[in-house]
Design an enzyme around this catalytic site. Sequence first.
Site, PDB file in Angstrom:
ATOM      1  CB  CYS A 216      42.249 -66.744  28.989  1.00 55.18           C
ATOM      2  SG  CYS A 216      40.849 -66.632  27.970  1.00 55.18           S
TER       3      CYS A 216
ATOM      4  CB  CYS B 105      38.644 -67.667  29.728  1.00 51.63           C
ATOM      5  SG  CYS B 105      39.735 -68.189  28.592  1.00 51.63           S
ATOM      6  CG  ASP B 106      39.620 -66.920  33.730  1.00 47.80           C
ATOM      7  OD1 ASP B 106      38.738 -67.663  33.687  1.00 47.80           O
ATOM      8  OD2 ASP B 106      41.002 -67.077  33.528  1.00 47.80           O
TER       9      ASP B 106
END
Length: 312
Positions: free
Chosen positions: A135, A138-139
Amino acid sequence: MENYDITIIGGGPAGLTSAIYATRSLRKVALVEKGVPGGQIATTDLIENYPGFPEGISGPELMQRFEEQAKKFGTDFLNLFNVSEISLEDNMKIVRSTDGRSIISKAVIIATGQNPRKLGVPGESEFTGRGVSYCATCDGAFFKGKKVAVVGGGNSAIQEALYLTRFADSVTVIHRRDQLRADRILQERAFKNEKIQFLWNSVVSEIRGDQLLRSIVVKNVQTGEQKEVELHGVFIYIGYEPNTDFLKGFLELDENGYIITDEKLQTSIPGVFACGDVRKNALKQVSVAVGEGAVAAMSAEQYLDELENKNI
Ligand code: NAP
């Protein structure tokens, strides 16, 4: 045990749309979700091809709006409800969770979507969360000024490679063939982006590091040659697998585990419907999931009407 007209399993675009339609038909509806609503699209930075948003809209914001609309019409949301099985008692369907809760309803709509496929190479699970990610939204921000790779050649891989150029100094796309599968518009943007390089005809055969990921081993599938590439992060976008483990033996799945339905989106079990990414042959797009969510809800409504006309 809670009693409903319709239980919807999954809170992504398909499930939330089913909830909006079913509650607007004044049905009593529960939407169960193993985490919190939003689905996979809630991890997407920008959606540019969902009609009505010419400037694009972020995945989390779009999903929050879907959820508000489903709540407004009276959907009961049951979060952290991880479905372990569905069983039948005459015409009633019982949906059970892994922590012992259960819901009884006359119809069920399955909209459980799919999860990222794993590479299955040494180091992948060991370094997940320590350099390996599925992701970018997200990261990605953890890789400011760093060197990362993206594995895959589809729309997800190229879209997320482009997104990662906001943070990383260099993004290497590793693809097993010498042609991308992604849409042309994304390909062109990636080819023009100076931060993106390509390793063609290549696969990742190992992920290495200590506390954190330090390097990957890349194998050229044509020559068999292997080389170690030093970097900080690997984002894996090689497709998806459906979330249907809890359905094995209950209803008909295809050889890859996707749910088989008829044109009304009814599964092999009467009164059980499926929509969105979890369905065989569904085009994996938010707009398609939305359309299918509406069809499944209307088919469930028709099924309930027929039961009621028969006084069942
Ligand atoms: P996908 O289209 O199935 O692409 C998966 C990619 O990973 C392919 O390039 C495939 O290579 C490669 N791959 C598969 N297994 C592999 C393995 N074991 N090792 C190495 N490479 C492997 O998946 P996706 O990109 O996640 O997209 C899924 C669906 O969502 C698609 O329908 C896509 O159009 C849609 N989507 C749309 C958008 C958009 O419209 N902007 C954005 C994201 C996703 P090959 O090419 O050789 O098969």
